[in-house]
Design an enzyme around this catalytic site. Structure first.
Site, PDB file in Angstrom:
ATOM      1  N   SER A 476       0.879  -0.988  -0.164  1.00 52.97           N
ATOM      2  CA  SER A 476       0.183  -0.090  -0.002  1.00 52.97           C
ATOM      3  C   SER A 476       0.699   1.197   0.020  1.00 52.97           C
ATOM      4  O   SER A 476       1.789   1.502  -1.011  1.00 52.97           O
ATOM      5  CB  SER A 476      -0.802   0.057   1.118  1.00 52.97           C
ATOM      6  OG  SER A 476      -2.209   0.723   1.254  1.00 52.97           O
ATOM      7  N   ASP A 561      -8.448  -4.952  -6.346  1.00 50.78           N
ATOM      8  CA  ASP A 561      -8.205  -4.060  -5.430  1.00 50.78           C
ATOM      9  C   ASP A 561      -9.152  -2.841  -5.491  1.00 50.78           C
ATOM     10  O   ASP A 561      -8.844  -1.986  -6.677  1.00 50.78           O
ATOM     11  CB  ASP A 561      -6.740  -3.695  -5.356  1.00 50.78           C
ATOM     12  CG  ASP A 561      -6.147  -2.718  -4.129  1.00 50.78           C
ATOM     13  OD1 ASP A 561      -6.959  -2.084  -3.652  1.00 50.78           O
ATOM     14  OD2 ASP A 561      -4.752  -2.560  -3.802  1.00 50.78           O
ATOM     15  N   HIS A 593      -6.766  -5.753  -1.990  1.00 51.93           N
ATOM     16  CA  HIS A 593      -5.712  -4.887  -1.441  1.00 51.93           C
ATOM     17  C   HIS A 593      -4.997  -5.834  -0.309  1.00 51.93           C
ATOM     18  O   HIS A 593      -5.129  -5.630   0.964  1.00 51.93           O
ATOM     19  CB  HIS A 593      -6.235  -3.690  -0.714  1.00 51.93           C
ATOM     20  CG  HIS A 593      -5.331  -2.703  -0.377  1.00 51.93           C
ATOM     21  ND1 HIS A 593      -4.589  -1.895  -1.308  1.00 51.93           N
ATOM     22  CD2 HIS A 593      -4.877  -2.015   0.720  1.00 51.93           C
ATOM     23  CE1 HIS A 593      -3.913  -1.020  -0.858  1.00 51.93           C
ATOM     24  NE2 HIS A 593      -4.141  -1.060   0.508  1.00 51.93           N
TER      25      HIS A 593
END
Length: 622
Positions: A476, A561, A593
Site C-alpha cells: 500500500s 483492489d 488490497h
C-alpha cells in the site's frame, strides 16, 4: 543459525484465532481452517469447571460455516446469543456483505442479510437492550453514502431508519437509536452532531478540525445517553479521553499523555464508562480508571508477559477473553474468570511457531535530518550477530497507521532468512500526536521518504546494516515507498518489493472507492488535490521517474483492489518494460488490497524470498 521456519507456518492459515464468547457465556466461537479454508467453529464452554480440564469442550467442537473459497475472518455474536454474524467480500473487492448463522438450528444455514450487488455493508451497533436487532450501514441508494438500516434477526427484514444527508459516520446509543453523526467539512475537518430523539434536529456538539482529526475519535454514548465519550486533540497535541455533557457541552478530561494519543479504551458494557485506557508507545501502556477492575487487571497481567488485548466478555461480565501480544512467540488466548480471579488457557494462534527460534522486536529511535524524533523497531536474525547484516526496510501502509511491537509474520520471516528487518514509524504515522501526522502533509515521496532514508543511515551508523545490501519493501503506502526508493533514490537500495502500491498519485486519487468521497478532503490535505495539484502530484509519483530506475523490482497486485487499482501497477510495469528495466510482476486475479488466500500468500512470499536472496544474499527455503 536458526532453523528455517516453513513458509506455511509463517503465512498459512492460523490453527485457531479470534475467540468470541457467547452472550450467556456457555459457548465459544472462533475462526479455524476447515478443509484448508478459514471458517467459524463452535464448542461448549464453561470457565467455572474446576477439574483441571480445559474450559472448552474440544471434543464437541464443530464447524458452523462451510466456506470453500476466501475464508471468514471477521465474526461477532448477536446479542440474542443465537445468531453468529460475519462479514465477507468477493475476491477482495471490499463490498462487504453481512451474513449470519443460526447456532440453535441443526441446519446451520447461512443467510445473506444484505443481498445487494456492488454494495458495501458496514456494521454500526448492537445492544443487549434490543438483542434481536442490528444497525447496519448500506450504500445501496447512493454508492457514496451509507444509510442506516435496522436488521431484524428473527425475520431477516431490513428497514431503513435514517437517510444519509452527507454524513461520514454514525453513532447509536444503547437503545439502538441513531443520535450521533459525523459531518465532513470542506477543509477536511468534521462536525460531531447529536440529537435527543429521532424527531429532533441535529446540533453540533463539538468540532474536529482537520489538524485534530488524526488524533480524535468518537467512542460511545454513555449508558444513560446523557453524555458522549470522545478522544479529542483540541487544545493539545495528543488525543485526550474526555466526556462531553450533551445538555451543557461541558467537557471533562479523563485521561491523557503528552507524548502519545489514546489508542483504545475498554468500556463498561452497561454504563459505557471507561475502565482501562490504552496508550501505545514502544509498547502498550495501560491506565486503570475503574477501581472495580483494578484487581482483575493485575491478575490478567500475571498470566503472560505480553501486552493484553481485550477480545470480549459475556453479558454477566464474569468472563473476559484476553489475547496477549507477544513479539517472539505465538499469540496465546485466555479466558479470565472475574469471580475466581484466575485465567484458563484457551489456545495459541499458531502453536507450530514454538518449535522455532524467533526474533525479538527491539524498539529504537533516532533524530531525522530536520530534528524530528522518529521511532521504529529492529528484528535481528537469530544466531547471525548484529553487524554488517543484509537489511530489509519494511515500510508500513496507511500511511495513517503505525508499526507496533508484537508478533509480525513478515518481521519473523525476514529475520529467519538472515535479514535485519527495520520498521519505521515515519512522519505521518499515527499515535504520536497530531503535529507528527501533520508533518507528513504533502510530503509523500519527500520528507516522509527522507525519514526512511535516515532510518537506513541510522542502522548503518550503528554497524547493524551492510549499506550495500539494503532492500526497500512494503504494501500500500509501503509499496509506494518502495517504488519511490527505486525511482527517486535508487543508489540507496539494492532492490525493491512493491505490494499494491500506487505509482501515479493523480490517478490514485481519481479512482478511490465512491464511499471515500465524504472524507476525500482529508486525503487531499495529506496528499494533494488532483484538480489543483496535478503537476505537484506528478512530481511525487514514481511513474514520473520510472526511466531513472536502476535496481530490480518485484511488483505484486490484486486484480480486484478497490483502493489501489490494478492500473497503478500496470502503468509502472509498462514503463519498466519499455525501458528494459529488470522487474518481475505478479498479478493475483482473486485478490484485492493484499492477499487473503493462503495459497496466494505462499506463492507471493516464495517469489519475494527468492528475489531477496538473489540480490541480498539471504537464505531461501526451496
Amino acid at each position: 543459525m536458526a532453523d528455517l521456519i516453513p513458509r506455511d507456518v509463517l503465512f498459512g492459515n492460523p490453527e485457531r484465532v479470534s475467540p468470541r464468547i457467547s452472550p450467556d457465556g456457555t459457548r465459544l466461537a472462533w475462526v479455524a481452517p476447515r478443509d484448508g479454508v478459514l471458517n467459524v467453529w463452535l464448542a461448549p464452554f464453561d470457565v467455572s469447571s474446576g477439574d483441571g480440564s480445559s474450559a472448552v469442550d474440544w471434543d464437541a467442537a464443530r464447524p458452523i460455516t462451510h466456506d470453500t473459497d476466501r475464508g471468514i475472518r471477521t465474526i461477532a455474536w448477536a446479542r440474542d446469543g443465537r445468531h453468529l454474524l460475519y462479514l465477507q467480500d468477493t475476491a477482495g473487492d471490499e463490498n462487504w456483505r453481512l451474513y449470519d448463522v443460526d447456532t440453535h438450528s441443526d441446519a446451520l444455514d447461512r443467510r445473506d442479510l444484505t443481498p445487494f450487488e456492488n454494495v458495501q455493508a458496514q456494521f454500526i451497533a448492537v445492544s443487549k437492550r434490543h438483542p434481536s436487532d442490528v444497525l447496519v450501514g448500506i450504500n445501496v441508494d447512493n454508492p457514496e453514502l451509507h444509510d442506516v438500516y435496522r436488521l431484524d434477526l428473527v425475520t431477516g427484514t431490513l428497514t431503513k431508519e435514517v437517510q444519509n444527508p452527507g454524513f461520514a459516520g454514525w453513532i447509536a446509543d444503547e437503545d439502538l437509536v441513531v443520535r450521533g453523526a459525523v459531518a465532513p467539512l470542506e477543509d477536511g475537518g468534521f462536525n460531531v452532531l447529536v440529537r435527543d430523539t429521532p424527531d429532533d434536529d441535529w446540533r453540533v456538539i463539538f468540532a474536529i478540525t482537520a489538524e485534530d482529526e488524526p488524533s480524535s475519535d468518537v467512542l460511545s454514548f454513555s449508558g444513560d445517553g446523557r453524555s458522549l465519550l470522545v478522544v479529542t486533540a483540541a487544545g493539545s497535541d495528543t488525543g485526550r479521553l474526555t466526556r462531553i455533557d450533551l445538555a451543557t457541552g461541558a467537557e471533562t478530561e479523563l485521561a491523557s499523555d503528552p507524548s502519545a494519543d489514546i489508542d483504545d479504551v475498554l468500556l463498561h458494557p452497561d454504563t459505557r464508562d471507561p475502565q482501562i485506557v490504552m496508550i501505545e508507545k514502544d509498547r502498550m501502556e495501560y491506565t486503570v480508571l475503574d477501581p472495580s477492575v483494578e484487581e482483575d487487571f493485575k491478575a490478567i497481567r500475571a498470566l503472560h508477559p505480553g501486552d493484553p488485548v481485550f477480545n470480549g466478555r459475556d453479558l454477566a461480565d464474569r468472563v473476559w477473553l484476553i489475547g496477549f501480544v507477544n513479539d517472539s512467540g505465538p499469540v496465546p488466548y485466555y479466558a479470565y474468570d472475574r469471580v475466581a480471579k484466575t485465567g484458563r488457557f484457551l489456545f495459541e494462534h499458531q502453536p507450530a511457531l514454538s518449535s522455532y527460534e524467533l526474533a525479538s522486536m527491539e524498539p529504537f529511535s533516532f533524530t531525522a535530518r530536520d530534528g524530528l524524533e522518529i521511532h521504529g523497531y529492529a528484528s535481528f536474525p537469530p544466531g547471525l550477530g548484529r553487524s554488517g547484516l543484509p537489511t530489509v526496510l519494511n515500510v508500513h501502509g496507511g500511511p495513517q497507521a503505525r508499526d507496533s511491537w508484537g508478533y509480525h509474520s513478515e518481521a519473523q520471516w525476514l529475520a529467519n532468512r538472515g535479514y535485519l528487518c527495520v520498521q519505521v514509524n515515519y512522519r505521518g504515522s499515527l499515535g504520536y500526536g497530531k503535529s507528527f501526522v501533520s508533518a507528513g502533509d504533502r510530503e509523500w515521496g519527500a520528507k516522509m521518504h527522507d525519514d526512511l532514508l535516515d532510518a537506513v543511515s541510522h542502522v548503518v551508523s550503528q554497524g547493524w546494516a551492510d549499506p550495500g545490501r539494503v532492500a526497500i519493501y512494503g504494501g500500500s503506502y509501503g509499496g509506494y515507498a518502495a517504488l519511490v526508493g527505486a525511482a527517486f533514490t535508487p543508489d540507496a537500495f539494492r532492490c525493491a518489493v512493491d505490494i499494491v502500491g500506487p505509482s501515479n498519485l493523480k490517478t490514485l486519487l481519481e479512482s478511490v472507492p465512491p464511499y471515500w468521497k465524504p472524507v476525500i478532503a482529508q486525503l487531499y490535505r495529506r496528499v494533494g488535490n488532483p484538480e489543483t495539484d496535478a503537476d505537484f502530484l506528478w512530481s511525487r509519483s514514481p511513474l514520473s521517474k520510472a526511466s531513472d530506475i536502476t535496481i530490480p523490482l518485484l511488483i505484486a497486485q490484486g486484480a480486484n483492489d478497490p483502493r489501489v487499482k490494478q492500473a497503478e501497477s500496470e502503468q509502472i510495469v509498462a514503463a519498466l518494460t519499455e525501458a528494459g528495466i529488470d522487474h518481475e510482476y505478479m498479478l493475483f486475479p482473486d485478490e484485492g488490497h493484499g492477499f487473503a488466500k493462503p495459497e496466494n500468500r505462499i506463492r507471493f512470499y516464495t517469489a519475494a524470498e527468492r528475489f531477496l536472496a538473489k540480490y541480498l544474499g539471504g537464505r531461501f527455503e526451496a
